[in-house]
Write an enzyme that holds these catalytic residues in place. Structure first.
Site, PDB file in Angstrom:
ATOM      1  N   LYS A 157      88.149  64.936  26.650  1.00  0.00           N
ATOM      2  CA  LYS A 157      89.537  64.454  26.557  1.00  0.00           C
ATOM      3  C   LYS A 157      90.180  64.675  27.923  1.00  0.00           C
ATOM      4  O   LYS A 157      90.798  65.699  28.178  1.00  0.00           O
ATOM      5  CB  LYS A 157      90.258  65.223  25.444  1.00  0.00           C
ATOM      6  CG  LYS A 157      91.470  64.516  24.955  1.00  0.00           C
ATOM      7  CD  LYS A 157      91.970  65.089  23.659  1.00  0.00           C
ATOM      8  CE  LYS A 157      93.417  64.748  23.425  1.00  0.00           C
ATOM      9  NZ  LYS A 157      93.741  63.323  23.545  1.00  0.00           N
TER      10      LYS A 157
HETATM   11  N1  PMP Z   1      91.195  59.085  19.855  1.00  0.00           N
HETATM   12  C1  PMP Z   1      91.783  59.229  21.048  1.00  0.00           C
HETATM   13  C2  PMP Z   1      91.321  58.396  22.185  1.00  0.00           C
HETATM   14  C3  PMP Z   1      92.814  60.169  21.209  1.00  0.00           C
HETATM   15  O1  PMP Z   1      93.413  60.310  22.391  1.00  0.00           O
HETATM   16  C4  PMP Z   1      93.234  60.933  20.104  1.00  0.00           C
HETATM   17  C5  PMP Z   1      94.360  61.927  20.263  1.00  0.00           C
HETATM   18  N2  PMP Z   1      93.884  63.169  20.676  1.00  0.00           N
HETATM   19  C6  PMP Z   1      92.588  60.746  18.885  1.00  0.00           C
HETATM   20  C7  PMP Z   1      91.569  59.819  18.788  1.00  0.00           C
HETATM   21  C8  PMP Z   1      92.945  61.581  17.700  1.00  0.00           C
HETATM   22  O2  PMP Z   1      92.543  62.895  17.904  1.00  0.00           O
HETATM   23  P1  PMP Z   1      93.289  64.124  17.233  1.00  0.00           P
HETATM   24  O3  PMP Z   1      93.326  63.861  15.775  1.00  0.00           O
HETATM   25  O4  PMP Z   1      92.456  65.285  17.589  1.00  0.00           O
HETATM   26  O5  PMP Z   1      94.661  64.185  17.826  1.00  0.00           O
END
Ligand code: PMP
Length: 305
Positions: A157
Site C-alpha cells: 500500500k
Molecule cells: N483497495 C484499494 C486499492 C485500497 O486503497 C483500499 C483502501 N485501503 C482498499 C482496497 C480497501 O482496503 P481496506 O478495507 O483495508 O481499507
C-alpha cells in the site's frame, strides 16, 4: 480539498503542531512515490472512541514497506501507541480517520533504495463522516486496467501505486459516475480505486481473488468473516465483467467507504436501484460492530479512553 486536520500530528516519535511538520523538497517520496500509508477509522459511540482493526492495519503498514526494503524505524508497539496517542493528544471525541505513513526522506535522486535509506514516519487525523452516499452510488468500468503483480507488488500500500487509482477516478468522473471499477490484466473484475468489490449472485457473496490484483482489504476480510458468521456463503473467485453487470447486488468495501452499495454500473441498474437485502444486512452488521454493539466481534476494536 483542505482537510480539517487535528491540531497535533505525530512525527518521528514526537507530537508536534501540524504546521510544524515539514519536509525538504528533496524528499525522495515526493519524486518517486516511495511512501507507505494506512487509512484507519475510529468510531465514537458516545462512550468511547474505538479504533477498528488496529492490529491488522499496523501489520499491513510494516508489510507494505518490506516489499521494497523501506525501513519502518519504530516497532509495532510504538506505532500502535502513537495511533492511539494521536487520538488522545487531540482529545478526539468524534468519529475520525487516521493516516499513518512513512516515506523515504532526503535520498537524492538515487533509485537504489535500500534498508539504509533515511525514512520518516508521521500520523495525522481528522473528523470524518461518510465518504459516499450510503443509499447507493453509480459506477463505471474504466478503460485503465488495475496494475498487476507482474509490474509492481499489488499488496504494497504505497504512494506510487495510487497513480493507477487516480487515473481511473479521473476517467470515471469524466464519464459522470461516482466511482471507477477496474478490471485486472486479463479482464476480470479487480477492484475500485480505493475499495474492494463484492457482488451477490444466486444469494451467494462473491469477491475477486487477490490474484485479480485486488488489495487484501481489511474491510473485505471483515465482510468475509461476518458473512460466514451469518451463514451466508462467500466465494473468492474470478468474476467476469458480465457477471458484475448481471449481479443481484453490488457493494464496495473499504476503510473510508465502509460498505457502500452500488446501484448502477455503466448505466445499467443493479437490482432494483436500491441497496439489496444482503448489502443492507452487511451495512447494519458493520455499523453494529464498529459501534461496539456486536460482542462476537468486539476483539476488532481498540478503545482509546
Ligand atoms: N483497495 C484499494 C486499492 C485500497 O486503497 C483500499 C483502501 N485501503 C482498499 C482496497 C480497501 O482496503 P481496506 O478495507 O483495508 O481499507
Amino acid at each position: 480539498m483542505k482537510l480539517p486536520l487535528s491540531k497535533y500530528v505525530w512525527f518521528d516519535g514526537k507530537y508536534i503542531p501540524v504546521e510544524k511538520a515539514k519536509v525538504p523538497i528533496t524528499t525522495h517520496a515526493i519524486h518517486y512515490g516511495t511512501s507507505i500509508f494506512e487509512g484507519i477509522r475510529a468510531y465514537w459511540n458516545e462512550k468511547n472512541l474505538f479504533i477498528f482493526r488496529l492490529e491488522e492495519h499496523v501489520e499491513r503498514f510494516r508489510r507494505s514497506g518490506q516489499f521494497y526494503n523501506i525501513s519502518l524505524n519504530f516497532s509495532d508497539e510504538e506505532i500502535t501507541n502513537a495511533i492511539i496517542g494521536i487520538c488522545k493528544k487531540n482529545k478526539i471525541k468524534k468519529s475520525c480517520y487516521i493516516r499513518p505513513f512513512y516515506f523515504v526522506g532526503d535520498y537524492g535522486i538515487n533509485l537504489h533504495v535500500t534498508k539504509d535509506a533515511p525514512t520518516s514516519v508521521a500520523i495525522f487525523s481528522f473528523p470524518f463522516g461518510d465518504l459516499f452516499n450510503k443509499n447507493g452510488i453509480s459506477a463505471g468500468i474504466v478503460s485503465w486496467r488495475k496494475f498487476s503483480d507482474a509490474s509492481t507488488p499489488t499488496q504494497a500500500k504505497m504512494g506510487g501505486n495510487y497513480l493507477n487509482s487516480i487515473i481511473a477516478t479521473q476517467e470515471a468522473k469524466r464519464n459522470g459516475v461516482d466511482e471507477a471499477i477496474l478490471l485486472d490484466h486479463v479482464g476480470n473484475v479487480s477492484e475500485a480505486p480505493g475499495e474492494n468489490i463484492f457482488i451477490v449472485k444466486n444469494g451467494q457473496l462473491l469477491t475477486p481473488l487477490l490474484t485479480s490484483s485486488a488489495l487484501d482489504g481489511i474491510t473485505r476480510d471483515a465482510i468475509i468473516k461476518v458473512a460466514k458468521d451469518l451463514d451466508i456463503e462467500v466465494l473468492e473467485r474470478n468474476i467476469t465483467r458480465s457477471e458484475l453487470l448481471a449481479a443481484e447486488e453490488v457493494f464496495l468495501t473499504g476503510t473510508a467507504a465502509e460498505i457502500t452499495p452500488v446501484t448502477s454500473i455503466d448505466s445499467q441498474i443493479i437490482g432494483n436501484k436500491k441497496p439489496g437485502d444482503i448489502t443492507k444486512k452487511m451495512m447494519q452488521e458493520y455499523t453494529d460492530i464498529v459501534m461496539n454493539q456486536h460482542d462476537s466481534f468486539a476483539h476488532w476494536l481498540t478503545a482509546v479512553y
